[in-house]
Design a protein around this motif. Structure first.
Motif, PDB file in Angstrom:
ATOM      1  N   ASP A 331      45.165  24.998  51.774  1.00  6.77           N
ATOM      2  CA  ASP A 331      46.364  24.230  51.394  1.00  6.77           C
ATOM      3  C   ASP A 331      46.246  22.778  51.847  1.00  6.77           C
ATOM      4  O   ASP A 331      46.636  21.854  51.124  1.00  6.77           O
ATOM      5  N   TRP A 332      45.712  22.576  53.050  1.00  2.81           N
ATOM      6  CA  TRP A 332      45.494  21.207  53.560  1.00  2.81           C
ATOM      7  C   TRP A 332      44.550  20.475  52.592  1.00  2.81           C
ATOM      8  O   TRP A 332      44.803  19.338  52.194  1.00  2.81           O
ATOM      9  N   VAL A 333      43.474  21.149  52.216  1.00  2.12           N
ATOM     10  CA  VAL A 333      42.490  20.533  51.318  1.00  2.12           C
ATOM     11  C   VAL A 333      43.146  20.187  49.989  1.00  2.12           C
ATOM     12  O   VAL A 333      43.012  19.067  49.482  1.00  2.12           O
ATOM     13  N   ALA A 334      43.908  21.124  49.438  1.00  2.00           N
ATOM     14  CA  ALA A 334      44.534  20.891  48.125  1.00  2.00           C
ATOM     15  C   ALA A 334      45.469  19.694  48.204  1.00  2.00           C
ATOM     16  O   ALA A 334      45.513  18.861  47.293  1.00  2.00           O
ATOM     17  N   ARG A 335      46.237  19.600  49.311  1.00  4.74           N
ATOM     18  CA  ARG A 335      47.214  18.500  49.395  1.00  4.74           C
ATOM     19  C   ARG A 335      46.554  17.134  49.565  1.00  4.74           C
ATOM     20  O   ARG A 335      47.046  16.147  49.060  1.00  4.74           O
ATOM     21  N   VAL A 336      45.415  17.066  50.295  1.00  4.94           N
ATOM     22  CA  VAL A 336      44.801  15.734  50.453  1.00  4.94           C
ATOM     23  C   VAL A 336      44.053  15.300  49.187  1.00  4.94           C
ATOM     24  O   VAL A 336      43.774  14.121  49.013  1.00  4.94           O
ATOM     25  N   GLN A 337      43.744  16.279  48.315  1.00  4.27           N
ATOM     26  CA  GLN A 337      43.062  15.908  47.076  1.00  4.27           C
ATOM     27  C   GLN A 337      44.085  15.506  46.009  1.00  4.27           C
ATOM     28  O   GLN A 337      44.147  16.090  44.930  1.00  4.27           O
ATOM     29  N   SER A 338      44.849  14.451  46.361  1.00  2.00           N
ATOM     30  CA  SER A 338      45.931  13.993  45.482  1.00  2.00           C
ATOM     31  C   SER A 338      45.360  13.154  44.338  1.00  2.00           C
ATOM     32  O   SER A 338      44.155  13.001  44.211  1.00  2.00           O
ATOM     33  N   GLY A 339      46.255  12.560  43.558  1.00  2.00           N
ATOM     34  CA  GLY A 339      45.824  11.685  42.470  1.00  2.00           C
ATOM     35  C   GLY A 339      44.955  10.546  42.968  1.00  2.00           C
ATOM     36  O   GLY A 339      43.919  10.219  42.381  1.00  2.00           O
ATOM     37  N   ALA A 340      45.369   9.939  44.117  1.00  2.00           N
ATOM     38  CA  ALA A 340      44.616   8.803  44.656  1.00  2.00           C
ATOM     39  C   ALA A 340      43.204   9.239  45.048  1.00  2.00           C
ATOM     40  O   ALA A 340      42.240   8.494  44.889  1.00  2.00           O
ATOM     41  N   TYR A 341      43.075  10.456  45.557  1.00  2.00           N
ATOM     42  CA  TYR A 341      41.756  10.961  45.934  1.00  2.00           C
ATOM     43  C   TYR A 341      40.871  11.086  44.689  1.00  2.00           C
ATOM     44  O   TYR A 341      39.711  10.699  44.687  1.00  2.00           O
ATOM     45  N   ARG A 342      41.480  11.587  43.613  1.00  2.00           N
ATOM     46  CA  ARG A 342      40.691  11.752  42.373  1.00  2.00           C
ATOM     47  C   ARG A 342      40.245  10.392  41.832  1.00  2.00           C
ATOM     48  O   ARG A 342      39.125  10.237  41.357  1.00  2.00           O
ATOM     49  N   ASP A 343      41.100   9.374  41.982  1.00  2.00           N
ATOM     50  CA  ASP A 343      40.711   8.016  41.548  1.00  2.00           C
ATOM     51  C   ASP A 343      39.484   7.550  42.329  1.00  2.00           C
ATOM     52  O   ASP A 343      38.572   6.940  41.787  1.00  2.00           O
ATOM     53  N   TRP A 344      39.477   7.844  43.652  1.00  2.00           N
ATOM     54  CA  TRP A 344      38.346   7.421  44.477  1.00  2.00           C
ATOM     55  C   TRP A 344      37.057   8.129  44.038  1.00  2.00           C
ATOM     56  O   TRP A 344      35.999   7.506  43.920  1.00  2.00           O
ATOM     57  N   VAL A 345      37.170   9.421  43.775  1.00  2.00           N
ATOM     58  CA  VAL A 345      35.984  10.180  43.358  1.00  2.00           C
ATOM     59  C   VAL A 345      35.415   9.562  42.077  1.00  2.00           C
ATOM     60  O   VAL A 345      34.203   9.366  41.947  1.00  2.00           O
ATOM     61  N   ASP A 346      36.294   9.173  41.148  1.00  2.00           N
ATOM     62  CA  ASP A 346      35.823   8.518  39.913  1.00  2.00           C
ATOM     63  C   ASP A 346      35.154   7.186  40.242  1.00  2.00           C
ATOM     64  O   ASP A 346      34.078   6.874  39.735  1.00  2.00           O
ATOM     65  N   THR A 347      35.800   6.386  41.116  1.00  2.00           N
ATOM     66  CA  THR A 347      35.252   5.062  41.436  1.00  2.00           C
ATOM     67  C   THR A 347      33.868   5.180  42.052  1.00  2.00           C
ATOM     68  O   THR A 347      32.946   4.452  41.715  1.00  2.00           O
ATOM     69  N   ASN A 348      33.704   6.120  42.983  1.00  2.00           N
ATOM     70  CA  ASN A 348      32.457   6.165  43.746  1.00  2.00           C
ATOM     71  C   ASN A 348      31.346   6.934  43.060  1.00  2.00           C
ATOM     72  O   ASN A 348      30.177   6.613  43.251  1.00  2.00           O
ATOM     73  N   TYR A 349      31.684   7.962  42.288  1.00  2.00           N
ATOM     74  CA  TYR A 349      30.624   8.840  41.786  1.00  2.00           C
ATOM     75  C   TYR A 349      30.361   8.730  40.288  1.00  2.00           C
ATOM     76  O   TYR A 349      29.261   9.049  39.849  1.00  2.00           O
ATOM     77  N   ALA A 350      31.341   8.224  39.502  1.00  2.00           N
ATOM     78  CA  ALA A 350      31.153   8.254  38.047  1.00  2.00           C
ATOM     79  C   ALA A 350      29.961   7.401  37.617  1.00  2.00           C
ATOM     80  O   ALA A 350      29.227   7.757  36.706  1.00  2.00           O
ATOM     81  N   GLY A 351      29.725   6.270  38.343  1.00  2.00           N
ATOM     82  CA  GLY A 351      28.651   5.378  37.915  1.00  2.00           C
ATOM     83  C   GLY A 351      27.272   5.747  38.442  1.00  2.00           C
ATOM     84  O   GLY A 351      26.292   5.061  38.167  1.00  2.00           O
ATOM     85  N   ARG A 352      27.167   6.805  39.253  1.00  2.00           N
ATOM     86  CA  ARG A 352      25.863   7.149  39.844  1.00  2.00           C
ATOM     87  C   ARG A 352      25.113   8.090  38.913  1.00  2.00           C
ATOM     88  O   ARG A 352      25.623   9.174  38.598  1.00  2.00           O
ATOM     89  N   SER A 353      23.887   7.706  38.546  1.00  2.00           N
ATOM     90  CA  SER A 353      23.122   8.624  37.707  1.00  2.00           C
ATOM     91  C   SER A 353      22.507   9.696  38.595  1.00  2.00           C
ATOM     92  O   SER A 353      22.330   9.491  39.799  1.00  2.00           O
ATOM     93  N   THR A 354      22.185  10.837  38.027  1.00  2.00           N
ATOM     94  CA  THR A 354      21.523  11.875  38.822  1.00  2.00           C
ATOM     95  C   THR A 354      20.026  11.745  38.651  1.00  2.00           C
ATOM     96  O   THR A 354      19.540  11.370  37.580  1.00  2.00           O
ATOM     97  N   ALA A 355      19.302  12.056  39.761  1.00  2.00           N
ATOM     98  CA  ALA A 355      17.839  11.889  39.735  1.00  2.00           C
ATOM     99  C   ALA A 355      17.205  13.098  39.080  1.00  2.00           C
ATOM    100  O   ALA A 355      17.810  14.158  39.009  1.00  2.00           O
TER     101      ALA A 355
END
Ligand code: NAD
Ligand code: TYD
Length: 355
Positions: A331-355
């Protein structure tokens, strides 16, 4: 009582819980509740008069003056900071604001408070600044671990802002005689760790069946310390450290990132097996972090020799407790993974290509 700043974050919250349990001394907790601050971490102290929470910024001088005058703490422990290297690459401004300007404002308010104390209270007062090993820069594979005398060579906006704050703290001692202590600690892990950092991110992604993004070759080395050991080190330095001194804190536990990720996968295979197969199948090497420091390692012999502190946990015991904690707190994990968290995941990981 003591004043703790940033006490709703990962290490600060662990420290507040540990402090109240170990000492019973009241804590005034000042935290701006940024994305990283979470009062849920302190839910067990909700009705406890030994914990007083104030929502506010360490850069707010008027608020600091009022709190110091009203509560007259005997010590200040400064955890408040922007703490994530990847965020500092995407947006360094907040790091300068809190880590540099905030620490400056706090030092000035604390200096005025300290000067107004009577002689005995002034002599026993302490300002403890919580810093990082990242200020020392990056080590080569055969270099000895960082000692307190290692030159400052910060490489990221995060580490540069922490280095700046360490220098201010040092100067406030040297110039004004403020009784400061600085601790430079390696990477922490444990309960309440926000899942933007390596260890909690890998645990929550694995449990969700998502890729485990390892930057570059995964052979970057960090020293890892269980967060409760960091808390006991800070208590020790606050009690027995010599004003003006700095203390390196670490776990004697250097490991490459890929090994950390594999240990988490192996523990999850044992504790929560996935019918789809071993969790290590989810590992994905992705584009590296710009300016990525290759190796940090801490020589924690001064704090052991002078103050008698050593970590209680090994990596094996600490990581097992940590994985257990995340399995037990969905439940703690679910609550911290809010909308703002999802925005961060997009910002940091969407542009990284996989090797
Ligand atoms: P965190 O990001 O989890 O928590 C930081 C806390 O500070 C949050 O509660 C946030 O709301 C608060 N905060 C941010 N800006 C503030 C401001 N202007 N005024 C008041 N509060 C503010 O960080 P953490 O991992 O708990 O790290 C705590 C301290 O320890 C930091 O100073 C960090 O540099 C240092 N440190 C962290 C590690 C680590 O591995 N996490 C290792 C060594 C040192
Ligand atoms: P992190 O937990 O962000 O701490 P720091 O950068 O302050 O050491 O990262 C720890 C290491 O893990 C660092 O070498 C970067 C790496 N890392 C990944 O490989 N993948 C990730 O998704 C993250 C967040 C970190």
């Amino acid at each position: 009582m003591i004043l703790v700043t940033g006490g709703a974050g990962f290490i600060g919250a662990n420290f507040v819980l540990d402090w109240v349990e170990a000492t019973g001394e009241p804590v005034l907790n000042l935290d701006a509740l940024t994305y990283a601050g979470n009062l849920e971490n302190l839910a067990s102290l909700k009705d406890d008069p030994r914990h007083v929470f104030v929502h506010g910024d360490i850069a707010d001088r008027a608020l600091l003056d009022r709190l110091l005058a009203d509560h007259r703490p005997r010590a200040v422990v400064n955890f408040a900071a922007e703490s994530h290297v990847d965020r500092s690459i995407h947006g360094p401004g907040a790091f300068i604001k809190t880590n540099v300007e905030g620490t400056f404002t706090l030092l000035e308010a604390v200096r005025a408070h300290w000067l107004a104390l009577d002689a005995a209270a002034r002599a026993s007062f302490r300002f403890l600044h919580v810093s990082t090993d990242e200020v020392y820069g990056s080590l080569g594979p055969g270099d000895p671990p960082f000692r307190e005398t290692h030159p400052y060579e910060p490489n990221s906006p995060y580490s540069a802002s922490k280095a700046a704050s360490d220098h201010l703290v040092r100067a406030w001692h040297h110039t004004y005689g403020l009784p400061v202590l600085t601790t430079n600690c390696s990477n922490n892990y444990g309960p309440y760790h926000f899942p933007e950092k390596l260890i909690p991110l890998m645990i929550v992604n694995a449990l969700a069946g998502k890729p485990l993004p390892v930057y570059g070759d995964g052979m970057q080395v960090r020293d890892w310390l269980y967060v409760k050991d960091h808390c006991s080190a800070i208590r020790t330095v606050l009690e027995r450290g010599q004003p003006g001194q700095t203390y390196n804190v670490g776990g004697w536990n250097e490991k490459p990132n890929i090994e950390i990720v594999r240990s988490i996968c192996a523990l999850l295979d044992e504790m929560r097996p996935d019918p789809a197969g071993p969790y290590a199948r989810l590992v994905k090497h992705v584009t590296d972090r710009p300016g990525h420091d290759r190796r940090y390692a801490i020589d924690a012999s001064r704090i052991e020799r002078e103050l008698g502190w050593r970590p209680a946990e090994t990596f094996e015991t600490g990581i097992r407790k940590t994985v257990r904690w995340y399995l037990d707190h969905p439940d703690w994990v679910a609550r911290v993974q809010s909308g703002a968290y999802r925005d961060w995941v997009d910002t940091n990981y969407a542009g990284r290509s996989t090797a």
